[in-house]
Motif scaffolding. Structure first.
Motif, short mmCIF file in Angstrom:
data_model
loop_
_atom_site.label_atom_id
_atom_site.label_comp_id
_atom_site.label_asym_id
_atom_site.label_seq_id
_atom_site.Cartn_x
_atom_site.Cartn_y
_atom_site.Cartn_z
N LYS B 48 10.86 -22.51 12.65
CA LYS B 48 9.73 -23.40 12.35
C LYS B 48 8.61 -23.69 13.75
O LYS B 48 7.41 -23.47 13.55
CB LYS B 48 10.19 -24.63 12.16
N MET B 51 6.31 -20.55 14.04
CA MET B 51 5.53 -20.57 12.82
C MET B 51 4.37 -21.49 13.01
O MET B 51 3.61 -22.05 12.13
CB MET B 51 6.04 -20.62 11.55
N MET B 53 5.05 -24.81 12.61
CA MET B 53 5.36 -26.04 11.44
C MET B 53 5.89 -27.14 12.24
O MET B 53 5.96 -28.12 11.75
CB MET B 53 6.27 -25.37 10.52
N THR B 77 -0.34 -23.00 11.62
CA THR B 77 0.53 -21.99 10.99
C THR B 77 -0.51 -21.03 10.37
O THR B 77 -0.12 -19.79 10.74
CB THR B 77 1.21 -22.71 9.93
N GLU B 78 -1.50 -21.41 9.90
CA GLU B 78 -2.48 -20.26 9.33
C GLU B 78 -2.94 -19.24 10.24
O GLU B 78 -3.14 -18.00 9.80
CB GLU B 78 -3.32 -20.96 8.23
N LEU B 87 6.89 -15.21 7.91
CA LEU B 87 8.11 -15.74 7.69
C LEU B 87 8.61 -15.83 6.33
O LEU B 87 7.61 -16.03 5.36
CB LEU B 87 8.06 -17.38 8.09
#
Lengths: 316, 243
Positions: B48, B51, B53, B77-78, B87
């Motif tokens: 996470k 990424m 997040m 994240t994007e 992921l």
């Protein structure tokens, strides 16, 4: 339905309703029709965030009230024509929706709902204590008796709401079929998975809430001219919230058709029952219909029809 | 072109609960690295963090993608997905009410990925013919093995250079675990991916891993340079084999 067919059908529907309304001489029909169309806008607007993205907004009454009171303010200051008021009401409401979204859209599920409900109550309290717009006493709006080419003022308001309903439905349908709507569907299904797939979730949610709340404000903007006497309790009536959630759920949240069916159906029943039975019965009817819907058609009327069709297709 | 992932001094917490402490980890270009550890040791948290997040408390996460270095700590994240890091989340996390095809389209949501949508979709159906057969089926109606294939396929739709896979074996029958792990190896070779795979299933994971890390209570307890080193490690005996 193809896009061309949709535009033709929408234009035709607007023209037919308009033409039919020319034949009606009873003003009550316009008063009732206005409310039905207003709910078409509200339910469609709510569904953009609630149905497509799965974020349940309990603040409809707040945004209707914001739209209505932005009209009151402008009416007192300048007094522009209704289309301008609608535009301003939409912008103010959309901007406040964006701000609220920025603060609350990180919350999921019931927490987001509570935050939106709280927002509506906070705004109502502010308006109730704001003397310029009449405070808790309310405010009188004097509207012209006639509008050139159209006739009575209520006929004019009905027409304005008719066009606004068409615009709202067209907007919802466009969103539903765009990449944007596709991203919202992903958020509804599984937000974390959407995020790791590269869907810019926060941005999409913020756009959705701005459009949704903007349309709600637009629906609320002509309200002072409709009622001619506006007070906070009626502008921020929780009935808007309850109805606007019930209508898409009864009609079906997955597509633009659902809120339209739900709004026309439920609002018409309410208007008819107000006259024939009692005005206190309104919310009871909503409750009963919602219960029936949960049991018989959990995906709304649209889901029920689609399910039947699919089963018929398989059988034949 | 080479893509690698370097994590240094990474600390992460949920509120006041420390979950990761001073993690240092490297996935070199073209490697498959296994991140081993049982439940609750911080494997998913590490994923996470990479990424975006979960915001790490401290540390750096540097992804070198086709020769360009990017600090991932602080990106959304994007944006990380856009750079070429994908992921496959734990438990697959498909969109159950969307069709197989729609799931794959969503994998290619980013603009750059959308531009190569057709090609990536063809690759994806090449790798997983089963998905092509079931393209109109709802993702939630498929078997666990098929869903794992779809989750892998969806990640490939972003045309990633670095692929993170969180517990691919969860909820799968032993035979399917073997097949999934083989598939990961195959995809890694075919697309020259750099892979970091978190896994509890030690024996399956080190079959395809070049190297591995063992994570215990949020710290790297052991870094094995080869699969043999991991195989003969005391810690692993203790944690996995109960001896």
């Amino acid at each position: 339905m193809g896009t061309k067919a949709f535009w033709l059908a929408t234009t035709a529907a607007v023209l037919i309703v308009f033409a039919a309304s020319r034949l009606v001489t009873n003003d009550y029909v316009f008063f009732a029709g206005y409310v039905v169309l207003q709910y078409v806008v509200l339910a469609t607007a709510w569904n953009i965030l609630g149905g497509y993205a799965g974020y349940i907004n309990f603040g409809t009454s707040g945004f209707v009230g914001i739209g209505a009171y932005s009209t009151v303010v402008l009416h007192k200051l300048v007094g522009p024509p209704i289309p301008v008021l609608i535009l301003v009401g939409g912008i103010v409401s959309g901007a406040i929706g964006l701000g609220m979204g920025y603060l609350t859209l990180r919350l999921r599920g019931v927490y987001f709902g509570i935050a939106t409900l709280a927002m509506a109550i906070v705004v109502q309290t502010l308006v109730t204590n704001w003397d310029f717009v009449g405070g808790s006493r309310g405010v009188y709006i004097i509207r012209p008796a006639h509008v050139p080419f159209i006739g009575g003022y209520i006929q004019y308001l009905f027409l304005v709401m008719l066009v606004l309903a068409a615009v709202a439905v067209a907007a919802a349908r466009t969103i539903e079929r765009s990449v944007f709507g596709f991203g919202l569907a992903a958020i509804r299904d599984d937000e974390q998975a959407a995020e790791v797939s590269g869907v810019p979730t926060l941005r999409l949610k913020l756009i959705a809430i701005s459009v949704s709340c903007g349309l709600m404000g637009m629906a609320g903007a002509p309200l002072p001219y409709y009622v001619t006497y506006l007070d906070p309790a009626s502008a921020f009536n929780l009935g808007y919230t309850a109805n606007t959630i019930a209508m898409p759920l009864i009609g079906g949240t997955a597509s633009w058709v659902g809120p339209v069916i739900g709004a026309i159906g439920l609002a018409t029943i309410q208007q008819v029952s107000t006259v024939t039975i009692s005005s206190a019965l309104n919310l009871l009817i909503v409750g009963v219909l919602l219960l029936i819907c949960v049991v018989v058609a959990p995906n709304g009327i649209v889901g029920l029809v689609r399910g039947k069709r699919r089963r018929a297709g398989r059988g034949g | 072109m080479a893509s690698s992932l370097t994590i240094k001094g990474l600390d992460a917490a949920y509120g006041s609960v420390r979950v990761l402490e001073d993690i240092a980890l490297e996935v070199r270009a073209g490697e498959t690295v296994a991140l081993l550890g049982t439940n609750g040791n911080g494997k998913s948290t590490l994923m996470k963090c990479v990424m975006g997040m979960l915001r790490p408390v401290a540390g750096s996460i540097v992804a070198e993608i086709d020769g360009t270095r990017h600090e991932l700590n602080g990106l959304a994240t994007e944006e990380i997905v856009e750079l070429g890091v994908a992921l496959v989340p734990e438990g697959r996390r498909l969109f159950p009410k969307l069709t197989v095809e729609e799931n794959l389209y969503l994998g290619a949501y980013r603009r750059t990925a959308r531009a190569q949508l057709k090609r990536n979709l063809a690759h994806c159906f090449d790798a997983f013919p089963r998905l092509a057969e079931r393209r109109r089926q709802l993702a939630g109606d498929m078997s666990g093995g098929e869903q794992q294939m779809l989750a892998l396929g969806r990640a490939l739709m972003t045309a990633p250079r670095i692929l993170l896979i969180d517990e691919p074996s969860v909820g799968l029958a032993p035979l399917l675990v073997r097949r999934t792990i083989d598939k990961i190896k195959e995809l890694q070779e075919q697309y020259a991916l750099t892979v970091l795979m978190a896994e509890q299933n030690f024996t399956q994971a080190i079959r395809i891993a070049d190297r591995g890390y063992v994570i215990v209570h949020g710290k790297i307890a052991f870094a094995g340079e080869t699969a043999e080193e991991l195989n003969n490690n005391e810690l692993i005996r203790e944690f996995y084999l109960g001896a």
